[in-house]
Design an enzyme around this catalytic site. Sequence first.
Site, PDB file in Angstrom:
ATOM      1  N   TYR A  72      -7.536  -7.970  10.541  1.00  0.00           N
ATOM      2  CA  TYR A  72      -6.765  -6.811  11.036  1.00  0.00           C
ATOM      3  C   TYR A  72      -6.841  -6.744  12.565  1.00  0.00           C
ATOM      4  O   TYR A  72      -5.818  -6.740  13.248  1.00  0.00           O
ATOM      5  CB  TYR A  72      -7.343  -5.557  10.400  1.00  0.00           C
ATOM      6  CG  TYR A  72      -6.617  -4.272  10.732  1.00  0.00           C
ATOM      7  CD1 TYR A  72      -5.364  -3.988  10.178  1.00  0.00           C
ATOM      8  CD2 TYR A  72      -7.194  -3.313  11.558  1.00  0.00           C
ATOM      9  CE1 TYR A  72      -4.714  -2.787  10.452  1.00  0.00           C
ATOM     10  CE2 TYR A  72      -6.555  -2.115  11.835  1.00  0.00           C
ATOM     11  CZ  TYR A  72      -5.312  -1.856  11.273  1.00  0.00           C
ATOM     12  OH  TYR A  72      -4.671  -0.657  11.556  1.00  0.00           O
ATOM     13  N   LEU A  77       5.509  -0.450  11.549  1.00  0.00           N
ATOM     14  CA  LEU A  77       4.272   0.162  11.044  1.00  0.00           C
ATOM     15  C   LEU A  77       3.764  -0.567   9.807  1.00  0.00           C
ATOM     16  O   LEU A  77       2.823  -0.106   9.155  1.00  0.00           O
ATOM     17  CB  LEU A  77       4.520   1.639  10.697  1.00  0.00           C
ATOM     18  CG  LEU A  77       4.426   2.625  11.867  1.00  0.00           C
ATOM     19  CD1 LEU A  77       5.676   2.570  12.713  1.00  0.00           C
ATOM     20  CD2 LEU A  77       4.216   4.029  11.374  1.00  0.00           C
ATOM     21  N   THR A 120       0.836  -1.221   0.000  1.00  0.00           N
ATOM     22  CA  THR A 120       0.000   0.000   0.000  1.00  0.00           C
ATOM     23  C   THR A 120       0.861   1.257   0.000  1.00  0.00           C
ATOM     24  O   THR A 120       0.335   2.353  -0.152  1.00  0.00           O
ATOM     25  CB  THR A 120      -0.944   0.058   1.224  1.00  0.00           C
ATOM     26  OG1 THR A 120      -0.148  -0.088   2.415  1.00  0.00           O
ATOM     27  CG2 THR A 120      -2.005  -1.005   1.172  1.00  0.00           C
ATOM     28  N   ARG A 135     -10.324   5.365   3.132  1.00  0.00           N
ATOM     29  CA  ARG A 135     -10.695   5.849   4.470  1.00  0.00           C
ATOM     30  C   ARG A 135     -11.494   7.134   4.367  1.00  0.00           C
ATOM     31  O   ARG A 135     -11.484   7.821   3.344  1.00  0.00           O
ATOM     32  CB  ARG A 135      -9.433   6.053   5.319  1.00  0.00           C
ATOM     33  CG  ARG A 135      -8.962   4.738   5.889  1.00  0.00           C
ATOM     34  CD  ARG A 135      -7.753   4.886   6.746  1.00  0.00           C
ATOM     35  NE  ARG A 135      -6.547   4.924   5.944  1.00  0.00           N
ATOM     36  CZ  ARG A 135      -5.325   4.815   6.444  1.00  0.00           C
ATOM     37  NH1 ARG A 135      -5.166   4.660   7.739  1.00  0.00           N
ATOM     38  NH2 ARG A 135      -4.268   4.858   5.663  1.00  0.00           N
TER      39      ARG A 135
HETATM   40  P1  NAD Z   1      -0.261   2.561   5.058  1.00  0.00           P
HETATM   41  O1  NAD Z   1      -1.008   1.494   4.357  1.00  0.00           O
HETATM   42  O2  NAD Z   1      -0.153   3.895   4.417  1.00  0.00           O
HETATM   43  O3  NAD Z   1       1.218   2.083   5.387  1.00  0.00           O
HETATM   44  C1  NAD Z   1       1.559   0.760   5.654  1.00  0.00           C
HETATM   45  C2  NAD Z   1       2.898   0.499   4.974  1.00  0.00           C
HETATM   46  O4  NAD Z   1       3.294  -0.840   5.279  1.00  0.00           O
HETATM   47  C3  NAD Z   1       2.819   0.604   3.455  1.00  0.00           C
HETATM   48  O5  NAD Z   1       3.928   1.322   2.963  1.00  0.00           O
HETATM   49  C4  NAD Z   1       2.840  -0.843   2.983  1.00  0.00           C
HETATM   50  O6  NAD Z   1       3.383  -0.998   1.699  1.00  0.00           O
HETATM   51  C5  NAD Z   1       3.675  -1.498   4.081  1.00  0.00           C
HETATM   52  N1  NAD Z   1       3.388  -2.923   4.253  1.00  0.00           N
HETATM   53  C6  NAD Z   1       2.197  -3.503   4.476  1.00  0.00           C
HETATM   54  N2  NAD Z   1       2.324  -4.843   4.594  1.00  0.00           N
HETATM   55  C7  NAD Z   1       3.651  -5.087   4.458  1.00  0.00           C
HETATM   56  C8  NAD Z   1       4.425  -6.275   4.498  1.00  0.00           C
HETATM   57  N3  NAD Z   1       3.872  -7.473   4.684  1.00  0.00           N
HETATM   58  N4  NAD Z   1       5.770  -6.162   4.346  1.00  0.00           N
HETATM   59  C9  NAD Z   1       6.358  -4.957   4.146  1.00  0.00           C
HETATM   60  N5  NAD Z   1       5.672  -3.804   4.086  1.00  0.00           N
HETATM   61  C10 NAD Z   1       4.330  -3.880   4.249  1.00  0.00           C
HETATM   62  O7  NAD Z   1      -0.902   2.685   6.515  1.00  0.00           O
HETATM   63  P2  NAD Z   1      -0.693   3.781   7.644  1.00  0.00           P
HETATM   64  O8  NAD Z   1      -1.947   4.534   7.779  1.00  0.00           O
HETATM   65  O9  NAD Z   1       0.567   4.518   7.411  1.00  0.00           O
HETATM   66  O10 NAD Z   1      -0.553   2.852   8.917  1.00  0.00           O
HETATM   67  C11 NAD Z   1       0.721   2.529   9.459  1.00  0.00           C
HETATM   68  C12 NAD Z   1       0.554   1.637  10.674  1.00  0.00           C
HETATM   69  O11 NAD Z   1      -0.233   2.303  11.662  1.00  0.00           O
HETATM   70  C13 NAD Z   1      -0.149   0.302  10.379  1.00  0.00           C
HETATM   71  O12 NAD Z   1       0.493  -0.707  11.092  1.00  0.00           O
HETATM   72  C14 NAD Z   1      -1.549   0.514  10.893  1.00  0.00           C
HETATM   73  O13 NAD Z   1      -2.113  -0.675  11.336  1.00  0.00           O
HETATM   74  C15 NAD Z   1      -1.323   1.494  12.045  1.00  0.00           C
HETATM   75  N6  NAD Z   1      -2.524   2.312  12.280  1.00  0.00           N
HETATM   76  C16 NAD Z   1      -2.855   3.311  11.402  1.00  0.00           C
HETATM   77  C17 NAD Z   1      -4.007   4.039  11.633  1.00  0.00           C
HETATM   78  C18 NAD Z   1      -4.404   5.177  10.713  1.00  0.00           C
HETATM   79  O14 NAD Z   1      -5.455   5.792  10.953  1.00  0.00           O
HETATM   80  N7  NAD Z   1      -3.646   5.517   9.703  1.00  0.00           N
HETATM   81  C19 NAD Z   1      -4.839   3.747  12.726  1.00  0.00           C
HETATM   82  C20 NAD Z   1      -4.475   2.697  13.554  1.00  0.00           C
HETATM   83  C21 NAD Z   1      -3.307   1.993  13.331  1.00  0.00           C
HETATM   84  N1  UDP Z   2     -16.921   6.022   6.131  1.00  0.00           N
HETATM   85  C1  UDP Z   2     -17.907   6.688   5.436  1.00  0.00           C
HETATM   86  N2  UDP Z   2     -17.670   6.985   4.134  1.00  0.00           N
HETATM   87  C2  UDP Z   2     -16.515   6.680   3.493  1.00  0.00           C
HETATM   88  C3  UDP Z   2     -15.508   5.999   4.221  1.00  0.00           C
HETATM   89  C4  UDP Z   2     -15.752   5.677   5.530  1.00  0.00           C
HETATM   90  O1  UDP Z   2     -18.973   7.004   5.972  1.00  0.00           O
HETATM   91  O2  UDP Z   2     -16.386   7.001   2.298  1.00  0.00           O
HETATM   92  C5  UDP Z   2     -17.170   5.704   7.556  1.00  0.00           C
HETATM   93  C6  UDP Z   2     -16.899   4.258   7.969  1.00  0.00           C
HETATM   94  O3  UDP Z   2     -18.056   3.473   7.787  1.00  0.00           O
HETATM   95  C7  UDP Z   2     -16.539   4.441   9.433  1.00  0.00           C
HETATM   96  C8  UDP Z   2     -15.850   5.788   9.484  1.00  0.00           C
HETATM   97  O4  UDP Z   2     -16.249   6.465   8.305  1.00  0.00           O
HETATM   98  O5  UDP Z   2     -17.701   4.489  10.222  1.00  0.00           O
HETATM   99  C9  UDP Z   2     -14.348   5.695   9.512  1.00  0.00           C
HETATM  100  O6  UDP Z   2     -13.937   4.844   8.474  1.00  0.00           O
HETATM  101  P1  UDP Z   2     -12.409   4.612   8.094  1.00  0.00           P
HETATM  102  O7  UDP Z   2     -12.392   3.550   7.041  1.00  0.00           O
HETATM  103  O8  UDP Z   2     -11.750   5.903   7.781  1.00  0.00           O
HETATM  104  O9  UDP Z   2     -11.743   4.103   9.431  1.00  0.00           O
HETATM  105  P2  UDP Z   2     -12.155   2.958  10.509  1.00  0.00           P
HETATM  106  O10 UDP Z   2     -13.498   2.420  10.206  1.00  0.00           O
HETATM  107  O11 UDP Z   2     -11.090   1.939  10.359  1.00  0.00           O
HETATM  108  O12 UDP Z   2     -12.131   3.688  11.780  1.00  0.00           O
END
Ligand code: NAD
Ligand code: UDP
Length: 339
Positions: free
Chosen positions: A155, A83, A45, A196
């Site tokens: 997840y 991450l 991703t 998202r």
């Molecule tokens: P993202 O998808 O932008 O980044 C994830 C990165 O990990 C990507 O660059 C992807 O290529 C790499 N990746 C995924 N699977 C891999 C694998 N098997 N081997 C090597 N690389 C791999 O996501 P993000 O939003 O930057 O999230 C980063 C971390 O934070 C994740 O672990 C996610 O679970 C956690 N997190 C994010 C959020 C958020 O709102 N963004 C919320 C809760 C937790």
């Molecule tokens: N959501 C929405 N419209 C969109 C994308 C997401 O209404 O186009 C809603 C989704 O159902 C959830 C909230 O927004 O209730 C947050 O979704 P997101 O995928 O960003 O994060 P997560 O559900 O993992 O918190």
Amino acid sequence: MDAVNVGKVRKRVLVAGGAGFIGSHLCDALLADGHEVVCVDSFVTGVRANIAPLGNHPAFRLVRQDICEPLAIDESLDEIYNLACAASPPRYQADPIHTMMTSVVGAGNLLALAVRHGARFLQASTSEIYGDPEVHPQPEDYRGNVNATGPRACYDEGKRAAEALCFDYLRLGRADVRVARIFNTYGPRMRADDGRIISNFINQALRGEPLTVYGTGKQTRSFCHVSDMVAGLMALMCVEPNPKAPVNLGNPGEFTVGELAEMICKRVPGAGAVVYRPLPEDDPRRRRPDISRARNLLGWEPRIRLSQGLEETIAWFRLKSEGRRKRRRDTDSTYRQTA
Ligand code: NAD
Ligand code: UDP
């Protein structure tokens, strides 16, 4: 470890998932602090453009690898941030088995690397481990309400298993492990096609399309700006002594999906309409972090209000889509000239 000028210690830090949204901002912040960064990413991703500006940085190295495979990193490492994992529901559900393997086997491989190098380890966990919470706001001692067999389980349960693995390594004294429970994070470098809410709504508004509200729009989330998140992750990595417990990181401001749609429509001329779509299965009804632990242990709290962060993120996506349009125009005119 070498000493650097400003009295800080220069560390070599591995960032797994460093080409992703949060990971690339973390790489920037670590390099800005004078550290060396080894970014490990499979680009499942992640996006090249996120780390392209670092390509020529003398302290940055990219290793293209899936963390489900054992890692052979020879240079010494002081810290490892894990991450690596797709974070958006459509993305992590696209290949749920790989998501589960990434969370568990991948974390296991990185923990083994931490043991080999004596490196400190930080696991990016998630608010999803609380599932559809019955306790609100969510403190770290709430054990959650997760459907272990639903479409989000790859997840949620993957991250729960990774936490269990982390705390076993810690209890057994094999590694100095810290666990951050990250709540919804947003900001520049989210993928427009990520799925998202914030990236969807902003890009729909910029294209003049209606915003897709899932369900009634009454469900809530708490949104943290990526710069605040990175500061929290780095504070948790550095804090002494080890908290020996997970730490929530997020912005406690709580908004309904409908409120978020309004805030974005207000800031994007020409946007306005919403359309209602079915609520995805197991979508949590509310979410808000209790960040008392982070405040007390790390002295951390988010600084950027949602209104301010949205302005910046909208401006970033606008610039990006204008750049894309201009490139398309340039390509078209080159094509016309040569055709
Ligand atoms: P993202 O998808 O932008 O980044 C994830 C990165 O990990 C990507 O660059 C992807 O290529 C790499 N990746 C995924 N699977 C891999 C694998 N098997 N081997 C090597 N690389 C791999 O996501 P993000 O939003 O930057 O999230 C980063 C971390 O934070 C994740 O672990 C996610 O679970 C956690 N997190 C994010 C959020 C958020 O709102 N963004 C919320 C809760 C937790
Ligand atoms: N959501 C929405 N419209 C969109 C994308 C997401 O209404 O186009 C809603 C989704 O159902 C959830 C909230 O927004 O209730 C947050 O979704 P997101 O995928 O960003 O994060 P997560 O559900 O993992 O918190």
